[in-house]
Design a protein around this motif. Structure first.
Motif, PDB file in Angstrom:
ATOM      1  N   ALA A 190      -1.525 -34.760  56.345  1.00 39.78           N
ATOM      2  CA  ALA A 190      -1.366 -35.519  55.101  1.00 39.78           C
ATOM      3  C   ALA A 190       0.040 -35.372  54.535  1.00 39.78           C
ATOM      4  CB  ALA A 190      -2.398 -35.066  54.075  1.00 39.78           C
ATOM      5  N   SER A 234      -4.583 -31.272  56.091  1.00 35.87           N
ATOM      6  CA  SER A 234      -3.625 -31.183  54.991  1.00 35.87           C
ATOM      7  C   SER A 234      -2.188 -31.241  55.508  1.00 35.87           C
ATOM      8  CB  SER A 234      -3.863 -29.885  54.208  1.00 35.87           C
ATOM      9  OG  SER A 234      -2.985 -29.795  53.125  1.00 35.87           O
ATOM     10  N   GLN A 268       1.497 -41.264  50.479  1.00 42.33           N
ATOM     11  CA  GLN A 268       0.524 -40.728  49.521  1.00 42.33           C
ATOM     12  C   GLN A 268      -0.803 -41.470  49.568  1.00 42.33           C
ATOM     13  OE1 GLN A 268       0.693 -37.936  47.766  1.00 42.33           O
ATOM     14  NE2 GLN A 268      -1.393 -38.330  47.068  1.00 42.33           N
ATOM     15  N   GLU A 269      -0.755 -42.799  49.692  1.00 39.95           N
ATOM     16  CA  GLU A 269      -1.988 -43.595  49.686  1.00 39.95           C
ATOM     17  C   GLU A 269      -2.900 -43.225  50.856  1.00 39.95           C
ATOM     18  OE1 GLU A 269       1.395 -46.433  48.340  1.00 39.95           O
ATOM     19  OE2 GLU A 269       1.146 -44.760  49.734  1.00 39.95           O
ATOM     20  N   GLU A 284      -4.329 -39.062  50.774  1.00 36.37           N
ATOM     21  CA  GLU A 284      -5.526 -38.731  49.985  1.00 36.37           C
ATOM     22  C   GLU A 284      -6.799 -38.764  50.833  1.00 36.37           C
ATOM     23  OE1 GLU A 284      -6.919 -42.707  47.713  1.00 36.37           O
ATOM     24  OE2 GLU A 284      -4.900 -42.038  47.197  1.00 36.37           O
ATOM     25  N   TYR A 285      -6.817 -39.554  51.903  1.00 44.33           N
ATOM     26  CA  TYR A 285      -7.993 -39.614  52.777  1.00 44.33           C
ATOM     27  C   TYR A 285      -8.139 -38.362  53.635  1.00 44.33           C
ATOM     28  CZ  TYR A 285      -7.522 -44.599  51.692  1.00 44.33           C
ATOM     29  OH  TYR A 285      -7.381 -45.809  51.052  1.00 44.33           O
ATOM     30  N   GLU A 333     -10.698 -40.599  57.113  1.00 42.02           N
ATOM     31  CA  GLU A 333     -11.751 -39.794  56.474  1.00 42.02           C
ATOM     32  C   GLU A 333     -12.608 -39.091  57.527  1.00 42.02           C
ATOM     33  OE1 GLU A 333     -13.815 -42.474  53.848  1.00 42.02           O
ATOM     34  OE2 GLU A 333     -12.415 -42.082  52.205  1.00 42.02           O
ATOM     35  N   TYR A 341       3.454 -46.890  53.438  1.00 38.60           N
ATOM     36  CA  TYR A 341       2.065 -47.345  53.468  1.00 38.60           C
ATOM     37  C   TYR A 341       1.934 -48.777  53.994  1.00 38.60           C
ATOM     38  CZ  TYR A 341      -2.569 -48.722  51.847  1.00 38.60           C
ATOM     39  OH  TYR A 341      -3.854 -49.197  51.794  1.00 38.60           O
ATOM     40  N   ARG A 388      -8.803 -46.209  56.467  1.00 37.65           N
ATOM     41  CA  ARG A 388      -9.505 -45.253  55.603  1.00 37.65           C
ATOM     42  C   ARG A 388     -10.681 -44.611  56.339  1.00 37.65           C
ATOM     43  NH1 ARG A 388     -11.201 -45.816  49.389  1.00 37.65           N
ATOM     44  NH2 ARG A 388     -12.202 -43.798  49.228  1.00 37.65           N
ATOM     45  N   LYS A 416     -10.647 -36.245  59.005  1.00 42.39           N
ATOM     46  CA  LYS A 416     -10.664 -35.115  58.076  1.00 42.39           C
ATOM     47  C   LYS A 416     -11.924 -34.269  58.266  1.00 42.39           C
ATOM     48  CE  LYS A 416     -11.868 -35.792  53.762  1.00 42.39           C
ATOM     49  NZ  LYS A 416     -11.841 -36.203  52.344  1.00 42.39           N
ATOM     50  N   ARG A 472      -7.095 -35.149  52.523  1.00 41.93           N
ATOM     51  CA  ARG A 472      -7.121 -33.917  51.724  1.00 41.93           C
ATOM     52  C   ARG A 472      -8.519 -33.619  51.185  1.00 41.93           C
ATOM     53  NH1 ARG A 472      -1.606 -35.560  49.635  1.00 41.93           N
ATOM     54  NH2 ARG A 472      -0.231 -34.301  50.916  1.00 41.93           N
ATOM     55  N   GLY A 473      -8.718 -32.336  50.840  1.00 44.37           N
ATOM     56  CA  GLY A 473      -9.959 -31.941  50.187  1.00 44.37           C
ATOM     57  C   GLY A 473     -10.805 -30.974  50.987  1.00 44.37           C
TER      58      GLY A 473
END
Length: 133
Positions: free
Chosen positions: A46, A43, A51-52, A55-56, A31, A3, A27, A34, A58-59
């Motif tokens: 990602a 994904s 990891q930091e 997260e931006y 985002e 990171y 970020r 994504k 995923r989802g």
């Protein structure tokens, strides 16, 4: 790539004044990426990121990406980051440049396939662009 190294490279490539600015640019770009690409592809990307940053991305697994132009991509990043679109474009190019170094070539190619041809200019960064007057 870890990171801290990723953020440091973004700060350097984009010639940002602070680590915080580099984190905001990263970020906002990830985002927005994504939102644009297929959720499963985000994904997969990602999975190769710290990891930091992951997260931006995923989802949105199982969802299709939204179709919007490169100009809309820049506008969305600009709004999320709170900077002018011209600055956001520079930041996006920097994040994509570092991203290309951070993941496997095949994974980066998969991301590019998800984007239309008008995005091509975001993948070319000129180290001498700041000096042109």
């Amino acid at each position: 790539m870890k990171y801290d190294e990723f953020i440091k490279h973004v700060q350097s490539v984009a010639q940002l004044n602070s680590r915080d600015e580099a984190e905001q640019a990263t970020r906002a770009t990830l985002e927005t990426l994504k939102e644009r690409i297929v959720g499963d592809e985000a994904s997969n990307l990602a999975a190769q990121m710290p990891q930091e940053l992951a997260e931006y991305l995923r989802g949105r697994e199982g969802e299709n990406g939204q179709s919007f132009s490169m100009q809309d991509f820049i506008s969305r990043v600009s709004e999320k980051e709170g900077v002018e679109p011209t600055a956001a474009a520079i930041h996006v190019r920097a994040v994509f440049s570092v991203l290309q170094s951070a993941v496997t070539p095949g994974e980066f190619d998969d991301v590019r396939v998800n984007l239309s041809e008008d995005y091509a200019e975001l993948f070319a960064i000129s180290p001498t662009s700041k000096g042109s007057v």
